[in-house]
Design an enzyme around this catalytic site. Structure first.
Site, short mmCIF file in Angstrom:
data_model
loop_
_atom_site.label_atom_id
_atom_site.label_comp_id
_atom_site.label_asym_id
_atom_site.label_seq_id
_atom_site.Cartn_x
_atom_site.Cartn_y
_atom_site.Cartn_z
N THR A 38 -13.85 -46.23 91.98
CA THR A 38 -14.17 -46.56 90.20
C THR A 38 -13.67 -47.74 89.44
OG1 THR A 38 -13.17 -44.31 89.53
CG2 THR A 38 -13.57 -45.34 87.64
N TYR A 51 -19.80 -42.36 84.45
CA TYR A 51 -20.34 -43.94 85.45
C TYR A 51 -20.59 -43.18 87.32
CZ TYR A 51 -15.79 -42.98 87.58
OH TYR A 51 -14.85 -42.25 88.37
N THR A 117 -9.47 -43.60 93.17
CA THR A 117 -8.12 -42.95 93.43
C THR A 117 -8.25 -40.99 93.82
OG1 THR A 117 -9.17 -42.02 90.89
CG2 THR A 117 -7.43 -44.08 90.95
N ASP A 118 -9.69 -40.97 93.62
CA ASP A 118 -9.37 -39.07 94.33
C ASP A 118 -9.01 -39.61 95.41
OD1 ASP A 118 -11.38 -39.13 92.20
OD2 ASP A 118 -13.24 -38.47 92.88
N LYS A 190 -2.05 -38.21 93.28
CA LYS A 190 -2.77 -38.31 91.94
C LYS A 190 -2.61 -36.64 91.42
CE LYS A 190 -7.46 -38.99 89.67
NZ LYS A 190 -8.95 -39.46 90.65
N GLU A 309 10.57 -18.12 106.39
CA GLU A 309 10.47 -17.04 106.33
C GLU A 309 9.56 -16.46 107.12
OE1 GLU A 309 9.12 -16.18 101.80
OE2 GLU A 309 9.83 -18.20 101.39
#
Length: 352
Positions: A38, A51, A117-118, A190, A309
């Site tokens: 981005t 975009y 950023t993903d 993120k 557990e």
């Protein structure tokens, strides 16, 4: 009078050039590696969210922030031009090898890596585990494209260069700089698909802050960062997949993956990495087939605890500790390049 004024202006200009030359000679060499994302995105409207990522070349990014040249000798290199949703193992290996080469050949004192950023947190963690040097590698991105009216990329890029140039960053290795905060790659995530201030470290918080041109650190992770995984001779990594846990989940996905050539499976379970009975049986069968099963949890914070557990030893499972599923996958892939010993791999999750 005019001659005196002209002489003064010329003398002042010479002094400015000499001062700038002095700064340049003593400033750090910072190489900016661009991968797209981005921060290099371009849209048709400055007020709409649509975009295309990775369209703006590195030279244009640098020209948009001329102030970065005040902090060092800046050079740029385009490594990839993709949205980070398309980030892949091949590009990870390329980045790691290139960064190691840059430092080995003394081509730069610090590196800034622009990234979408993903998957920024995943690339950051992979590089933290595979870059052999502790020189600053600052990973940065943005939530809005360069053409947006309220774009955040320029400020983030300037901050990242400040961090890379700061003497306080020496010895920190790979870090993430976003929204005036500095994060350890192991802990950052993120947290929002749209908010500018999306990056958080839910368990521990940022390790430092960037404000008013100053870089300040407050703590650092004590997890083992001295031992690295050598990927210099690798062209791929063992395949590891992730399965998400939820109420009344079917074992079908686990069963299908068990019949594929995967080497590892991360189960992102409910609560403390829990699963229902059918999924548990399918995971146990996968383990018997030689697939390394790692339990993580989908909560977004806290630890997945060993032998709490779940009978992990009896089932042949390992746990991710406080790593997210996506980062557990990375550590598991890298661990499997060295060993299939479950005890050693479990120790990796407690140390890295």
């Amino acid at each position: 009078m005019k001659k005196i004024v002209l002489l003064f202006l010329v003398s002042f200009a010479v002094l400015q050039i000499q001062a700038q030359d002095k700064i340049t000679k003593t400033s750090p060499r910072i190489m900016i590696l661009a991968t797209g994302g981005t921060i290099a995105g371009s849209g048709e409207s400055s007020t709409k969210s649509a975009y295309t990522a990775g369209k703006v070349p590195i030279d244009d990014l640098l020209n948009a922030v001329p102030q970065i040249h005040n902090y060092g000798k800046i050079t740029g290199e385009q490594v990839a031009s993709i949205g980070s949703q398309d980030m892949n193992v091949v590009t990870w290996l390329k980045l790691s090898n290139r960064i190691n080469q840059i430092f080995k050949e003394n081509l730069a004192d610090a590196i800034v890596l622009t990234h979408g950023t993903d998957t920024q947190e995943e690339t950051a963690y992979f590089l933290k585990l595979t870059v052999m040097y502790d020189k600053p590698v600052v990973i940065v991105g943005s939530m809005r494209p360069s053409t947006a009216m309220s774009q955040d990329g320029n400020r983030n890029l300037l901050d990242a260069v400040m961090v890379a140039a700061s003497p306080r960053s020496q010895g920190k290795g790979v870090i993430v700089a976003m929204n005036e905060k500095i994060f350890d790659p192991r802990d950052v995530t993120k947290s929002s698909s749209t908010n500018l201030e999306t990056f958080l470290s839910r368990n521990f918080g940022p390790i430092g802050l960037i404000y008013d041109g100053k870089v300040s650190y407050y703590y650092q992770s004590l997890r083992n960062s001295s031992k690295k995984f050598d990927v210099s001779k690798l062209t791929t990594l063992p395949q590891v997949e992730i399965v998400y846990g939820y109420a009344d989940a079917s074992p079908l996905t686990v069963t299908c993956l068990s019949n594929s050539p995967i080497k590892g499976l991360v189960y992102d379970g409910m609560g403390n990495g829990n699963f229902n009975e059918p999924v548990g049986k399918a995971l146990a069968e996968a383990s018997k087939k030689g697939i390394l099963v790692c339990r993580s949890n989908r909560t977004g914070s806290g630890r997945t605890t060993l032998e709490n557990e779940v009978d992990d030893a009896g089932l042949g499972f390992v746990v991710a500790d406080d790593l997210s599923a996506q980062k557990a996958r990375i550590l598991l892939m890298l661990s499997l390049t060295e060993t299939s010993d479950k005890i050693k791999i479990q120790q990796n999750f407690f140390e890295y």
